[in-house]
Design a protein around this motif. Structure first.
Motif, short mmCIF file in Angstrom:
data_model
loop_
_atom_site.label_atom_id
_atom_site.label_comp_id
_atom_site.label_asym_id
_atom_site.label_seq_id
_atom_site.Cartn_x
_atom_site.Cartn_y
_atom_site.Cartn_z
N ARG A 1 2.61 -8.56 -9.68
CA ARG A 1 2.61 -10.01 -9.84
C ARG A 1 2.64 -10.31 -11.33
O ARG A 1 2.46 -9.41 -12.15
N ARG A 2 2.86 -11.55 -11.66
CA ARG A 2 2.95 -11.91 -13.07
C ARG A 2 1.64 -11.61 -13.77
O ARG A 2 0.56 -11.88 -13.26
N LEU A 3 1.73 -11.04 -14.97
CA LEU A 3 0.55 -10.71 -15.74
C LEU A 3 0.14 -11.92 -16.56
O LEU A 3 0.94 -12.43 -17.36
N PRO A 4 -1.10 -12.42 -16.41
CA PRO A 4 -1.48 -13.63 -17.14
C PRO A 4 -1.55 -13.45 -18.64
O PRO A 4 -1.55 -14.42 -19.39
N TRP A 5 -1.59 -12.18 -19.11
CA TRP A 5 -1.81 -11.93 -20.53
C TRP A 5 -0.55 -11.47 -21.26
O TRP A 5 -0.62 -11.10 -22.44
N SER A 6 0.61 -11.46 -20.62
CA SER A 6 1.80 -10.95 -21.31
C SER A 6 3.01 -11.81 -21.02
O SER A 6 3.01 -12.63 -20.11
N ASP A 7 4.03 -11.61 -21.83
CA ASP A 7 5.31 -12.28 -21.60
C ASP A 7 6.42 -11.24 -21.69
O ASP A 7 6.17 -10.04 -21.76
N GLU A 8 7.64 -11.69 -21.73
CA GLU A 8 8.78 -10.77 -21.70
C GLU A 8 8.90 -9.93 -22.96
O GLU A 8 9.69 -9.00 -23.02
N ARG A 9 8.12 -10.25 -23.98
CA ARG A 9 8.18 -9.46 -25.21
C ARG A 9 7.40 -8.15 -25.10
O ARG A 9 7.44 -7.33 -26.00
N LEU A 10 6.67 -7.96 -24.00
CA LEU A 10 5.94 -6.70 -23.81
C LEU A 10 6.94 -5.55 -23.88
O LEU A 10 7.89 -5.50 -23.11
N PRO A 11 6.73 -4.62 -24.82
CA PRO A 11 7.74 -3.58 -25.01
C PRO A 11 7.88 -2.64 -23.83
O PRO A 11 8.93 -2.02 -23.64
N ARG A 12 6.84 -2.50 -23.01
CA ARG A 12 6.93 -1.59 -21.88
C ARG A 12 7.77 -2.20 -20.76
O ARG A 12 7.69 -3.39 -20.47
N HIS A 13 8.53 -1.36 -20.13
CA HIS A 13 9.32 -1.80 -18.98
C HIS A 13 8.39 -2.12 -17.81
O HIS A 13 7.41 -1.42 -17.59
N ARG A 14 8.67 -3.18 -17.09
CA ARG A 14 7.85 -3.56 -15.95
C ARG A 14 8.43 -2.99 -14.66
O ARG A 14 9.64 -3.00 -14.45
N VAL A 15 7.52 -2.55 -13.79
CA VAL A 15 7.89 -2.12 -12.45
C VAL A 15 7.08 -2.96 -11.48
O VAL A 15 5.85 -3.03 -11.59
N HIS A 16 7.73 -3.61 -10.52
CA HIS A 16 7.05 -4.57 -9.66
C HIS A 16 6.67 -4.01 -8.30
O HIS A 16 5.84 -4.61 -7.61
N GLU A 17 7.25 -2.88 -7.89
CA GLU A 17 7.01 -2.37 -6.55
C GLU A 17 6.61 -0.90 -6.59
O GLU A 17 6.95 -0.17 -7.53
N ARG B 1 0.84 -1.18 0.00
CA ARG B 1 0.00 0.00 0.00
C ARG B 1 0.88 1.24 0.00
O ARG B 1 2.04 1.21 0.38
N THR B 2 0.30 2.33 -0.45
CA THR B 2 1.08 3.56 -0.51
C THR B 2 1.15 4.24 0.84
O THR B 2 1.66 5.35 0.94
N GLN B 3 0.62 3.58 1.90
CA GLN B 3 0.89 4.10 3.22
C GLN B 3 2.37 3.99 3.54
O GLN B 3 2.85 4.64 4.47
N GLN B 4 3.08 3.12 2.78
CA GLN B 4 4.53 3.17 2.86
C GLN B 4 4.90 4.53 2.29
O GLN B 4 4.80 4.76 1.08
N ARG B 5 5.25 5.42 3.12
CA ARG B 5 5.36 6.83 2.75
C ARG B 5 6.30 7.03 1.58
O ARG B 5 7.39 6.50 1.52
N VAL B 6 5.83 7.83 0.64
CA VAL B 6 6.66 8.22 -0.49
C VAL B 6 7.25 9.58 -0.15
O VAL B 6 6.52 10.52 0.14
#
Length: 632
Positions: free
Chosen positions: A344-360, A236-241
């Motif tokens: 979490r892993r996206l069920p509809w994509s793989d590593e070929r997705l051109p957009r960079h992934r951010v996990h956190e 959650r974004t209660q983790q202060r930004v």
């Protein structure tokens, strides 16, 4: 060294047919995590049917019976979407299994924990010409997260155990089934929830022995469902930004289908505008997503809205946006940096997705940065102007259009809402201000006309897309994994069966006709409490909004395009509905539609509300709307 341990036995049914004993262990494995199961009756699956009957009588699971396997699978899919738990569909062997494929394909890309459980002929009958025998193992390979085949003959040969050596015996039926169900809900940066396949080869006899019902009741073999608490570790974004540590960027957040909730909080905290599709869960955000955003993105070059659009530096994509080309054009702009938030892993994509992934959330906040002063407000003001323009254009129409009908239903109904694929969900995306103040059910809603204020009011707290989506009164569902028009009504019925309250499905006429068997509910079964609003424009309206509509306007092409794409139909929906024994209503105006959808939430059964519209003027309407966007 051989073990002296005796089998770990919790109950004794050694008196019964081996097929029934196998089926009971399968059901025990299912009920560790499963609340609902949909059964399409058949002969080879009879052991499972008898075991499920016993388990239901013992309070371990709820069973729903459907006649058509495709409808059964989509009903189970709707239950899986509503519960977030593995939900099973059971079929007999042969072509029955093939009818599950559309729902499996949808579940694969939508991340729904659908468990397809198929009865099979024993291996010794394969290749002998035995009736209803085909190779079912691996039938869904590449589309399921995992699959297990249980062969009854393996029990005799010692490769499969009915009586486990311990509670976690990996050769025991119950353990294998329980572990398979875990795969259906596994969620991490490397795994996504999705469908699983359990195939079982049963041998004759397929019916129980003559044990009395009193003896059977004393067995109490079934497990009560073990339902773990919801995950509480969601970031959650209660983790202060630390705002002081962030750079400043003109960022927009694009929310597509099934977006993680925490990103809404981040966008609000950083002050960035939210462009949200109806089924994203972000349309209910308490600061309000940008209304009329599609029109803003379509505004012609040189207009103030286009100038605002050109200022975008970065785009954060959350969930899966699928509805409009202007959104995709924004994401792919050469001068815009875009990332996909994927906790979490996206069920509809793989590593070929051109957009960079951010996990956190932390790195996502660093990418998005802080919004410059007035950035969010500028988008909100333009969005309100766009919504007012849409409302005015709809208010000028002499007859009820599909866009106006979709807008009204989405804004007015106070139930969970499933939006059919194709045109309907796009009409809602374009025109519906979901946070618009509306009257109580049965009273007049806010009128749509020139000058009507689109939205400034806060939505009710229950409307917001929050972590507890299952508790929302007005959650919006959609089958956006593959966006097919098959199974939409059945999925809505599944949602209604779980919620035990009325659900509304808003669909087009072809979507309705494609899933007519959803109306075929056996007389022994509970009828889902479901309002089905059918926008009937006599065919497929979406094709006229695509390139095919332009082709149709070329000389000599109109009839060919209508035949090959428009799929015109003249089905009498009233007669079909009444033939299935359900209530029917007709609405040809907003006033009639208001009266049709109004009423107590505790009304029971299935109602179909047909709205007749004309699709011929739609292309001109959208063209005129796009031209007016120059005013924004």
């Amino acid at each position: 060294m051989t073990s002296s341990r005796r089998p770990f036995r919790e109950f004794d049914d050694s008196y019964d047919a081996e097929s029934l004993r196998l089926a009971r262990r399968v059901v025990r494995g299912l009920t560790m995590s499963m609340q609902h199961l949909v059964l399409a009756p058949g002969s080879r699956s009879a052991p499972l049917a008898y075991a499920l009957r016993e388990a239901e009588e013992l309070g371990a699971i709820t069973v729903h019976i459907r006649i058509d396997e495709r409808s059964a699978a989509f009903t189970a899919l709707g239950l899986a979407l509503a519960t977030g738990r593995p939900t099973g569909v059971v079929t007999t062997s042969g072509t029955a299994v093939g009818n599950l494929l559309p729902a499996v394909m949808e579940a694969e890309l939508s991340g729904a924990p659908l468990a397809v459980i198929t009865a099979d002929r024993p291996e010794e009958l394969h290749g002998t010409g035995a009736n209803q025998t085909t190779w079912q193992q691996g039938m869904f390979a590449g589309r399921v997260r995992d699959e297990v085949h249980l062969e009854q003959s393996d029990i005799l040969e010692g490769h499969l155990r009915l009586e486990p050596a311990s509670r976690d015996d990996l050769m025991a039926v119950e353990t294998q089934v329980g572990l398979l169900m875990r795969q259906a809900t596994a969620s991490s940066t490397t795994s996504a929830p999705g469908p699983v396949h359990l195939n079982i080869g049963f041998r004759d006899p397929l019916v129980p022995t003559g044990i009395s019902s009193t003896q059977q009741a004393l067995q109490r073999w079934a497990r009560k469902p073990f339902l773990p608490a919801e995950e509480s570790e969601r970031v959650r974004t209660q983790q202060r930004v630390d705002d002081a540590a962030l750079d400043t960027f003109r960022t927009v957040f694009v929310f597509g289908h099934d977006a993680p909730d925490e990103a809404v909080d981040l966008a609000q905290q950083l002050g960035h505008p939210i462009l949200a599709e109806p089924s994203s869960g972000a349309r209910w955000s308490d600061t309000g997503a940008v209304q009329g955003y599609r029109l803003l993105l379509q505004a012609p070059a040189g207009s103030p809205a286009a100038e605002l659009r050109e200022q975008v530096q970065r785009v954060v994509v959350v969930g899966r946006p699928t509805l409009t080309r202007p959104v995709q054009q924004l994401i792919r702009r050469g001068d815009v940096e875009a990332v996909q938030y994927a906790p979490r892993r996206l069920p509809w994509s793989d590593e070929r997705l051109p957009r960079h992934r951010v996990h956190e959330i932390g790195p996502l906040a660093e990418f998005a940065g802080r919004a410059p002063a007035g950035w969010h407000e500028a988008w909100q003001e333009k969005g309100i102007a766009a919504q007012r323009l849409i409302d005015a254009a709809l208010g000028e129409q002499e007859q009820l259009s599909s866009v106006r009908a979709a807008q009204f239903v989405a804004e007015t109904v106070r139930t969970p809402l499933l939006l059919g694929s194709s045109s309907v969900i796009r009409d809602v995306d374009l025109a519906a201000a979901l946070t618009r103040p509306t009257a109580e059910p049965g009273a007049a809603a806010v009128p749509v006309a020139a000058g009507a204020e689109p939205t400034r009011a806060e939505p009710r707290s229950a409307d917001r897309g929050s972590a507890d989506r299952g508790g929302e009164d007005r959650r919006i569902y959609a089958l956006r994994g593959l966006s097919g028009i098959d199974g939409n009504l059945s999925a809505a019925a599944g949602v209604a069966l779980h919620r035990q309250r009325r659900v509304t499905a808003l669909v087009g006429d072809l979507t309705f006709l494609h899933d007519l068997n959803a109306l075929l509910v056996p007389s022994t079964e509970e009828r889902p409490h479901l309002d089905i609003v059918v926008i009937n424009d006599g065919g497929g309206a979406i094709f006229d909004q695509l390139e095919h509509g332009e082709v149709a306007r070329r000389r000599g092409n109109e009839k060919a395009v209508e035949r090959f794409f428009g799929t015109p139909q003249s089905a009498e929906i009233e007669q079909l509905v009444r033939g299935f024994g359900h209530e029917y209503r007709r609405a040809d105006s907003v006033e009639q539609l208001r009266a049709a959808v109004a009423g107590p939430d505790d009304r029971v059964g299935i109602r179909v509300i047909e709205v007749r519209t004309d699709r011929a003027p739609l292309r001109d309407f959208h063209a005129e709307l796009a031209a007016r966007a120059a005013e924004l």
